[in-house]
Design a protein around this motif. Structure first.
Motif, PDB file in Angstrom:
ATOM      1  N   VAL A 143      20.805  73.121  20.609  1.00 21.74           N
ATOM      2  CA  VAL A 143      18.681  72.943  20.274  1.00 21.74           C
ATOM      3  C   VAL A 143      18.944  74.348  19.264  1.00 21.74           C
ATOM      4  O   VAL A 143      19.616  75.675  20.184  1.00 21.74           O
ATOM      5  N   TYR A 144      18.831  74.537  18.212  1.00 21.99           N
ATOM      6  CA  TYR A 144      18.065  76.063  17.483  1.00 21.99           C
ATOM      7  C   TYR A 144      17.277  76.647  18.120  1.00 21.99           C
ATOM      8  O   TYR A 144      15.738  75.993  17.585  1.00 21.99           O
ATOM      9  N   PHE A 145      17.070  77.935  18.160  1.00 20.28           N
ATOM     10  CA  PHE A 145      16.345  78.970  18.590  1.00 20.28           C
ATOM     11  C   PHE A 145      15.929  79.609  17.760  1.00 20.28           C
ATOM     12  O   PHE A 145      16.667  80.308  17.028  1.00 20.28           O
ATOM     13  N   LYS A 146      14.508  79.959  17.658  1.00 18.41           N
ATOM     14  CA  LYS A 146      14.559  81.386  16.720  1.00 18.41           C
ATOM     15  C   LYS A 146      15.197  82.726  17.361  1.00 18.41           C
ATOM     16  O   LYS A 146      15.514  82.460  18.350  1.00 18.41           O
ATOM     17  N   PRO A 147      15.560  83.825  16.675  1.00 19.92           N
ATOM     18  CA  PRO A 147      16.835  84.349  16.903  1.00 19.92           C
ATOM     19  C   PRO A 147      15.915  85.585  18.326  1.00 19.92           C
ATOM     20  O   PRO A 147      16.076  85.307  19.558  1.00 19.92           O
ATOM     21  N   GLU A 148      14.027  85.404  18.353  1.00 12.06           N
ATOM     22  CA  GLU A 148      13.164  86.582  19.480  1.00 12.06           C
ATOM     23  C   GLU A 148      13.780  85.576  20.049  1.00 12.06           C
ATOM     24  O   GLU A 148      13.705  86.120  21.877  1.00 12.06           O
ATOM     25  N   ILE A 149      13.862  83.944  19.732  1.00 10.81           N
ATOM     26  CA  ILE A 149      13.287  83.264  21.437  1.00 10.81           C
ATOM     27  C   ILE A 149      14.581  83.510  22.087  1.00 10.81           C
ATOM     28  O   ILE A 149      15.059  83.412  23.691  1.00 10.81           O
TER      29      ILE A 149
ATOM     30  N   LEU B  43      18.470  87.203  27.555  1.00 10.35           N
ATOM     31  CA  LEU B  43      17.863  88.230  28.445  1.00 10.35           C
ATOM     32  C   LEU B  43      16.967  87.410  30.310  1.00 10.35           C
ATOM     33  O   LEU B  43      17.940  88.058  31.322  1.00 10.35           O
ATOM     34  N   LYS B  44      17.036  86.990  29.946  1.00  8.44           N
ATOM     35  CA  LYS B  44      16.046  85.716  31.363  1.00  8.44           C
ATOM     36  C   LYS B  44      16.847  85.446  31.944  1.00  8.44           C
ATOM     37  O   LYS B  44      16.915  85.558  33.589  1.00  8.44           O
ATOM     38  N   ALA B  45      18.252  84.354  31.472  1.00  8.15           N
ATOM     39  CA  ALA B  45      18.986  84.006  31.774  1.00  8.15           C
ATOM     40  C   ALA B  45      19.999  85.436  33.011  1.00  8.15           C
ATOM     41  O   ALA B  45      20.206  85.039  34.165  1.00  8.15           O
ATOM     42  N   ALA B  46      20.508  85.895  32.325  1.00  6.44           N
ATOM     43  CA  ALA B  46      20.984  87.646  33.296  1.00  6.44           C
ATOM     44  C   ALA B  46      20.548  87.880  33.848  1.00  6.44           C
ATOM     45  O   ALA B  46      21.336  88.591  35.638  1.00  6.44           O
ATOM     46  N   SER B  47      19.267  87.650  34.253  1.00  7.01           N
ATOM     47  CA  SER B  47      18.462  88.986  34.767  1.00  7.01           C
ATOM     48  C   SER B  47      18.012  87.273  36.387  1.00  7.01           C
ATOM     49  O   SER B  47      17.750  88.266  37.251  1.00  7.01           O
TER      50      SER B  47
ATOM     51  N   ALA C  29      15.408  86.723  24.277  1.00 13.26           N
ATOM     52  CA  ALA C  29      14.656  86.413  25.424  1.00 13.26           C
ATOM     53  C   ALA C  29      15.013  85.205  26.550  1.00 13.26           C
ATOM     54  O   ALA C  29      14.997  86.156  27.533  1.00 13.26           O
ATOM     55  N   LEU C  30      15.220  84.322  26.012  1.00 10.48           N
ATOM     56  CA  LEU C  30      16.341  83.481  27.258  1.00 10.48           C
ATOM     57  C   LEU C  30      17.216  83.793  27.678  1.00 10.48           C
ATOM     58  O   LEU C  30      17.942  84.024  28.812  1.00 10.48           O
TER      59      LEU C  30
ATOM     60  N   SER D 281      21.896  80.215  34.159  1.00 10.82           N
ATOM     61  CA  SER D 281      21.653  79.089  32.326  1.00 10.82           C
ATOM     62  C   SER D 281      20.993  79.207  31.449  1.00 10.82           C
ATOM     63  O   SER D 281      19.305  78.914  31.972  1.00 10.82           O
ATOM     64  N   ILE D 282      20.866  79.720  30.819  1.00 13.35           N
ATOM     65  CA  ILE D 282      19.693  78.898  28.977  1.00 13.35           C
ATOM     66  C   ILE D 282      19.583  77.798  29.772  1.00 13.35           C
ATOM     67  O   ILE D 282      18.298  77.466  29.451  1.00 13.35           O
ATOM     68  N   SER D 283      20.601  76.742  29.486  1.00 11.25           N
ATOM     69  CA  SER D 283      20.410  75.015  30.398  1.00 11.25           C
ATOM     70  C   SER D 283      19.195  75.371  31.762  1.00 11.25           C
ATOM     71  O   SER D 283      18.280  74.271  31.134  1.00 11.25           O
ATOM     72  N   ASP D 284      19.261  75.862  32.155  1.00  8.37           N
ATOM     73  CA  ASP D 284      18.760  75.491  33.194  1.00  8.37           C
ATOM     74  C   ASP D 284      17.301  76.314  33.197  1.00  8.37           C
ATOM     75  O   ASP D 284      16.235  75.608  33.938  1.00  8.37           O
TER      76      ASP D 284
END
Length: 77
Positions: A10-16, A22-26, A19-20, A30-33
């Motif tokens: 999956v290709y995301f825009k850089p800002e998305i 940062l949210k995954a880390a916080s 955000a993913l 995982s980004i997949s989750d």
């Protein structure tokens, strides 16, 4: 998560993507989750929309022009 996982690119825009990450880390996830959860929610909403459509399919329709005339007749606009 299920053991029967499928891989996809999956290709995301850089800002998305940022955000993913940062949210995954916080949230210690995982980004997949996060993406799987978001997709499940979106698909549930689609099911709700389809159910609402089916419930209202027999309702009469009205054109936009008729709606405006009706509103004007009843001093709503």
């Amino acid at each position: 998560m299920s053991n029967e996982l499928k891989r996809s690119t999956v290709y995301f825009k850089p800002e998305i993507h940022k955000a993913l990450r940062l949210k995954a880390a916080s949230t210690n996830r995982s980004i997949s989750d996060l993406v799987n959860e978001a997709m499940q929610q979106a698909l549930r909403e689609d099911l709700e929309d389809l159910a609402a459509y089916e419930e209202r399919i027999a309702e009469p329709t009205i054109s936009y022009e008729a709606l405006l005339k009706n509103l004007k007749t009843h001093d709503k606009i």
